[in-house]
Design a protein around this motif. Structure first.
Motif, PDB file in Angstrom:
ATOM      1  N   ILE A 335      20.086  -1.973 -24.429  1.00  0.00           N
ATOM      2  CA  ILE A 335      19.362  -1.254 -25.013  1.00  0.00           C
ATOM      3  C   ILE A 335      19.002  -0.237 -24.427  1.00  0.00           C
ATOM      4  CG2 ILE A 335      16.918  -1.465 -26.140  1.00  0.00           C
ATOM      5  CD1 ILE A 335      17.217  -4.724 -26.255  1.00  0.00           C
ATOM      6  N   GLY A 336      19.344   1.015 -24.849  1.00  0.00           N
ATOM      7  CA  GLY A 336      19.080   2.350 -24.604  1.00  0.00           C
ATOM      8  C   GLY A 336      17.877   2.902 -24.780  1.00  0.00           C
ATOM      9  N   ASN A 337      17.022   3.472 -23.989  1.00  0.00           N
ATOM     10  CA  ASN A 337      15.680   4.140 -24.263  1.00  0.00           C
ATOM     11  C   ASN A 337      15.782   5.384 -23.287  1.00  0.00           C
ATOM     12  OD1 ASN A 337      13.274   1.932 -22.839  1.00  0.00           O
ATOM     13  ND2 ASN A 337      15.265   2.560 -22.064  1.00  0.00           N
ATOM     14  N   LEU A 338      14.911   6.382 -23.935  1.00  0.00           N
ATOM     15  CA  LEU A 338      14.454   7.962 -23.249  1.00  0.00           C
ATOM     16  C   LEU A 338      13.024   7.647 -22.727  1.00  0.00           C
ATOM     17  CD1 LEU A 338      16.211  10.309 -25.585  1.00  0.00           C
ATOM     18  CD2 LEU A 338      17.046   9.625 -23.282  1.00  0.00           C
ATOM     19  N   LEU A 339      13.100   8.328 -21.596  1.00  0.00           N
ATOM     20  CA  LEU A 339      11.599   8.069 -20.799  1.00  0.00           C
ATOM     21  C   LEU A 339      10.574   8.457 -21.866  1.00  0.00           C
ATOM     22  CD1 LEU A 339      10.019   7.362 -18.214  1.00  0.00           C
ATOM     23  CD2 LEU A 339      10.433   9.707 -17.772  1.00  0.00           C
ATOM     24  N   SER A 340      10.854   9.682 -22.753  1.00  0.00           N
ATOM     25  CA  SER A 340       9.972  10.363 -23.424  1.00  0.00           C
ATOM     26  C   SER A 340       9.714   9.699 -24.719  1.00  0.00           C
ATOM     27  CB  SER A 340      10.288  11.801 -23.646  1.00  0.00           C
ATOM     28  OG  SER A 340      11.428  11.883 -24.126  1.00  0.00           O
ATOM     29  N   THR A 341      10.731   8.890 -25.227  1.00  0.00           N
ATOM     30  CA  THR A 341      10.588   8.269 -26.783  1.00  0.00           C
ATOM     31  C   THR A 341      10.691   6.930 -26.455  1.00  0.00           C
ATOM     32  OG1 THR A 341      12.804   8.399 -27.005  1.00  0.00           O
ATOM     33  CG2 THR A 341      11.381  10.436 -27.931  1.00  0.00           C
ATOM     34  N   ARG A 342      10.497   6.197 -25.449  1.00  0.00           N
ATOM     35  CA  ARG A 342      10.678   4.959 -25.354  1.00  0.00           C
ATOM     36  C   ARG A 342       9.850   3.955 -25.873  1.00  0.00           C
ATOM     37  NH1 ARG A 342       7.645   6.259 -20.843  1.00  0.00           N
ATOM     38  NH2 ARG A 342       6.635   4.553 -19.644  1.00  0.00           N
ATOM     39  N   LYS A 343       8.667   4.355 -26.426  1.00  0.00           N
ATOM     40  CA  LYS A 343       7.571   3.378 -27.014  1.00  0.00           C
ATOM     41  C   LYS A 343       8.028   3.326 -28.457  1.00  0.00           C
ATOM     42  CE  LYS A 343       4.647   3.119 -23.555  1.00  0.00           C
ATOM     43  NZ  LYS A 343       3.573   3.561 -22.829  1.00  0.00           N
ATOM     44  N   TYR A 344       8.702   4.286 -29.162  1.00  0.00           N
ATOM     45  CA  TYR A 344       9.001   4.286 -30.569  1.00  0.00           C
ATOM     46  C   TYR A 344      10.259   4.274 -31.111  1.00  0.00           C
ATOM     47  CZ  TYR A 344       8.637   9.267 -30.191  1.00  0.00           C
ATOM     48  OH  TYR A 344       8.840  10.644 -29.890  1.00  0.00           O
ATOM     49  N   GLU A 345      11.345   4.317 -29.911  1.00  0.00           N
ATOM     50  CA  GLU A 345      12.412   4.744 -30.465  1.00  0.00           C
ATOM     51  C   GLU A 345      13.693   3.817 -29.174  1.00  0.00           C
ATOM     52  OE1 GLU A 345      14.991   8.064 -32.968  1.00  0.00           O
ATOM     53  OE2 GLU A 345      14.530   8.519 -30.659  1.00  0.00           O
ATOM     54  N   VAL A 346      14.547   3.119 -29.777  1.00  0.00           N
ATOM     55  CA  VAL A 346      15.508   2.605 -28.734  1.00  0.00           C
ATOM     56  C   VAL A 346      16.938   2.421 -29.610  1.00  0.00           C
ATOM     57  CG1 VAL A 346      13.984   1.175 -27.444  1.00  0.00           C
ATOM     58  CG2 VAL A 346      15.232   0.187 -29.365  1.00  0.00           C
ATOM     59  N   VAL A 347      18.060   2.332 -28.795  1.00  0.00           N
ATOM     60  CA  VAL A 347      19.290   2.204 -29.392  1.00  0.00           C
ATOM     61  C   VAL A 347      19.774   0.698 -28.829  1.00  0.00           C
ATOM     62  CG1 VAL A 347      20.583   3.882 -27.752  1.00  0.00           C
ATOM     63  CG2 VAL A 347      21.641   3.136 -29.874  1.00  0.00           C
ATOM     64  N   PHE A 348      20.421   0.015 -29.824  1.00  0.00           N
ATOM     65  CA  PHE A 348      20.929  -1.283 -29.382  1.00  0.00           C
ATOM     66  C   PHE A 348      22.648  -0.857 -29.077  1.00  0.00           C
ATOM     67  CE2 PHE A 348      18.757  -5.248 -30.422  1.00  0.00           C
ATOM     68  CZ  PHE A 348      17.270  -4.736 -30.105  1.00  0.00           C
ATOM     69  N   GLN A 355      23.159   0.865 -32.912  1.00  0.00           N
ATOM     70  CA  GLN A 355      22.211   0.847 -33.948  1.00  0.00           C
ATOM     71  C   GLN A 355      20.891   1.350 -33.408  1.00  0.00           C
ATOM     72  OE1 GLN A 355      20.935  -3.368 -34.528  1.00  0.00           O
ATOM     73  NE2 GLN A 355      20.754  -2.955 -36.840  1.00  0.00           N
ATOM     74  N   TRP A 356      20.417   2.240 -33.975  1.00  0.00           N
ATOM     75  CA  TRP A 356      19.057   3.183 -33.537  1.00  0.00           C
ATOM     76  C   TRP A 356      18.020   2.318 -34.435  1.00  0.00           C
ATOM     77  CZ3 TRP A 356      18.668   6.700 -29.939  1.00  0.00           C
ATOM     78  CH2 TRP A 356      19.882   7.362 -29.435  1.00  0.00           C
ATOM     79  N   ILE A 357      16.967   1.991 -33.815  1.00  0.00           N
ATOM     80  CA  ILE A 357      15.803   1.280 -34.132  1.00  0.00           C
ATOM     81  C   ILE A 357      14.488   2.338 -33.774  1.00  0.00           C
ATOM     82  CG2 ILE A 357      13.922  -0.483 -33.864  1.00  0.00           C
ATOM     83  CD1 ILE A 357      16.506  -2.264 -33.109  1.00  0.00           C
ATOM     84  N   ARG A 358      13.869   2.630 -34.792  1.00  0.00           N
ATOM     85  CA  ARG A 358      12.717   3.591 -34.776  1.00  0.00           C
ATOM     86  C   ARG A 358      11.289   2.998 -35.625  1.00  0.00           C
ATOM     87  NH1 ARG A 358      13.469   8.961 -37.292  1.00  0.00           N
ATOM     88  NH2 ARG A 358      15.034   9.322 -35.576  1.00  0.00           N
ATOM     89  N   LEU A 359      10.063   3.157 -35.155  1.00  0.00           N
ATOM     90  CA  LEU A 359       8.987   2.935 -35.637  1.00  0.00           C
ATOM     91  C   LEU A 359       8.714   4.095 -36.657  1.00  0.00           C
ATOM     92  CD1 LEU A 359       6.254   1.719 -33.329  1.00  0.00           C
ATOM     93  CD2 LEU A 359       7.534   0.380 -34.587  1.00  0.00           C
ATOM     94  N   HIS A 360       8.297   3.620 -37.813  1.00  0.00           N
ATOM     95  CA  HIS A 360       7.902   4.422 -38.859  1.00  0.00           C
ATOM     96  C   HIS A 360       6.918   5.708 -38.553  1.00  0.00           C
ATOM     97  CE1 HIS A 360      10.219   3.824 -42.380  1.00  0.00           C
ATOM     98  NE2 HIS A 360       9.708   2.306 -42.337  1.00  0.00           N
ATOM     99  N   ARG A 361       5.831   5.182 -38.028  1.00  0.00           N
ATOM    100  CA  ARG A 361       4.618   6.013 -37.683  1.00  0.00           C
ATOM    101  C   ARG A 361       4.741   6.908 -36.913  1.00  0.00           C
ATOM    102  NH1 ARG A 361       1.230   4.231 -33.288  1.00  0.00           N
ATOM    103  NH2 ARG A 361      -0.469   5.071 -34.394  1.00  0.00           N
ATOM    104  N   TYR A 362       5.934   7.223 -36.193  1.00  0.00           N
ATOM    105  CA  TYR A 362       6.390   8.319 -35.298  1.00  0.00           C
ATOM    106  C   TYR A 362       7.247   9.172 -36.042  1.00  0.00           C
ATOM    107  CZ  TYR A 362       3.895   5.772 -31.906  1.00  0.00           C
ATOM    108  OH  TYR A 362       3.016   4.908 -31.289  1.00  0.00           O
ATOM    109  N   ASP A 363       7.583   9.104 -37.136  1.00  0.00           N
ATOM    110  CA  ASP A 363       8.618   9.727 -37.960  1.00  0.00           C
ATOM    111  C   ASP A 363       8.261  11.323 -37.771  1.00  0.00           C
ATOM    112  OD1 ASP A 363      10.227   7.897 -38.600  1.00  0.00           O
ATOM    113  OD2 ASP A 363       9.843   7.666 -40.612  1.00  0.00           O
TER     114      ASP A 363
END
Ligand code: PAZ
Length: 413
Positions: A335-348, A355-363
């Motif tokens: 599961i990959g994540n960036l320091l700056s966006t790790r709370k709302y976006e990751v990649v499996f 497969q990217w996963i993202r929370l709507h509320r941060y769109d």
């Protein structure tokens, strides 16, 4: 370690450096107690046919002295691990929470010292309050008359507006405790983390494919090997030779060198410079930590589902590093994540792709996100505040598929 070695030699070098690491580094004093607690916990859940996940969480320290005053640390607060542990408990898993001492814990994280100080959610209350008029003595000024309030049976209570969310957390916490579903095992240093991970992984073997490793801890890639570790606090000022001569530890001054000495050192040495005392620099020379994921996959927990995290700061490296990790260690998911966006976006990232996963509320805020940078569209988008509410069900689904595949293989054999 040289990257250009042929794979069979590379793995031999790996083996040697791993066993050398455990032979030369001190075993943490807590190891036996941790192993005993883990074994009892695992036996209970094996007998109840429950899946168990080891969640690693928080950062490891790299001590610079044996009697440690100074150490290298990293940013991780343990939010990912503590939050994930709660979702695993909700999904029916028992959780071994291998965490950095004093980092965030499941449930109590909601009212931690830094985000929601628990004291701000409490108020004083009393069962009875009696008002006692105080009569002034004759001749005194009537204005001095006053009433005293006697408060009885003091209690602490949660104001109504905080009650519902706190009760929800409290009930989940109490349930986890009542059924012995959460085992907390702390570590501090990189060495205590690795020793404990190895030990607990071996304790988890009876679980077979019902075990999962969810490695969210931010583990140091570099450390000071025992051969170069000084015993006492590193000094910033000169120590007279006569005093040094009287010490048992001749390495005491090795980490502190003068400017001229540093200039003579090879350019290639990994030299980190920090301001020292008069004309002196602190030079820290670190060795790479051997890569243990391979060992976990192949030897310590060969039947378990293994999920690792990869953190990067440069979006253009993230996918490459995730794929590289998967190729090197042959585990199930990165599961990959960036320091700056790790709370709302990751990649499996797995063998099927990413497969990217993202929370709507941060769109609205995703301009700098990794999906936007790489031009990838998120495959899974979710509501809610916590991306772990999407990550964990995905991990559970993949674990179930793996268990299913393994049971088919067992039948076919
Ligand atoms: O602890 P936290 O919530 O602040 O950060 C979580 C994280 C970024 C450490 C974790 O998601 C992660 O990527 N761990 C692996 C780090 C690495 O070794 O690459």
């Amino acid at each position: 370690m040289p990257e250009s070695l042929p794979p069979h030699l590379q793995s031999t070098v790996n083996e040697l450096s791993e066993s050398h690491y455990f032979e030369t580094n001190p075993c943490p004093p807590s190891l036996k107690a941790h192993a005993a607690a883990a074994s009892a916990f695992i036996s209970q859940h094996v007998s109840q046919n429950r899946r168990v996940v080891l969640v690693s969480s928080g950062g490891t320290t790299v001590p610079l002295e044996n009697q440690t005053v100074r150490f290298i640390d990293n940013f991780s607060a343990g939010t990912r691990g503590a939050t994930s542990a709660e979702y695993f408990l909700e999904a029916g898993y028992a959780v071994i929470f291998l965490h950095r001492q004093f980092s965030l814990l499941p449930y109590s994280r909601h009212y931690s010292h830094s985000t929601n100080c628990f004291l701000d959610f409490l108020e004083e209350a009393y069962t009875t309050t009696t008002t006692i008029p105080t009569i002034s003595p004759p001749g005194s000024n009537r204005a001095a008359d006053r009433e005293e309030v006697e408060k009885e049976n003091p209690r602490i209570q949660v104001p109504q507006q905080y009650l519902t969310p706190m009760l929800t957390v409290l009930r989940k916490y109490r349930r986890a405790k009542a059924h012995n579903l959460l085992l907390l095992l702390p570590f501090t240093t990189i060495t205590s983390y690795l020793f404990t991970l190895r030990e607990i992984a071996m304790c988890m073997r009876p679980l077979g494919d019902m075990a999962m490793f969810y490695l969210a801890a931010a583990v140091s890639d570099f450390f000071v090997p025992p051969s170069r570790m000084v015993e006492h606090k590193i000094q910033s000022g000169e120590i007279p030779q006569s005093v040094l001569d009287g010490r048992k530890d001749g390495k005491a001054a090795k980490l502190v060198v003068k400017d001229e000495e540093r200039e003579q050192r090879s350019e290639k040495e990994p030299v980190k410079v920090a301001p020292g005392g008069a004309g002196q620099k602190l030079v820290v020379d670190l060795d790479p930590v051997p890569k243990f994921l391979k060992k976990l996959v192949e030897a310590w927990a060969p039947d378990a589902m293994i999920i690792s995290f990869k953190l990067e700061t440069d979006p253009s490296l993230l996918l490459h590093k995730c794929r590289q990790s998967l190729d090197r260690y042959s585990h199930h998911l990165v599961i990959g994540n960036l320091l700056s966006t790790r709370k709302y976006e990751v990649v499996f990232v797995d063998r099927q792709g990413e497969q990217w996963i993202r929370l709507h509320r941060y769109d609205d805020e995703t301009d700098g996100s990794s999906a936007a940078v790489t031009g990838q569209q998120p495959i899974v988008e979710g509501e809610g505040d916590e991306i772990e509410s999407i990550i964990i069900p995905q991990c559970v689904r993949r674990h179930e598929e793996l268990m299913m595949r393994k049971s088919v293989e067992r039948v076919e054999r």
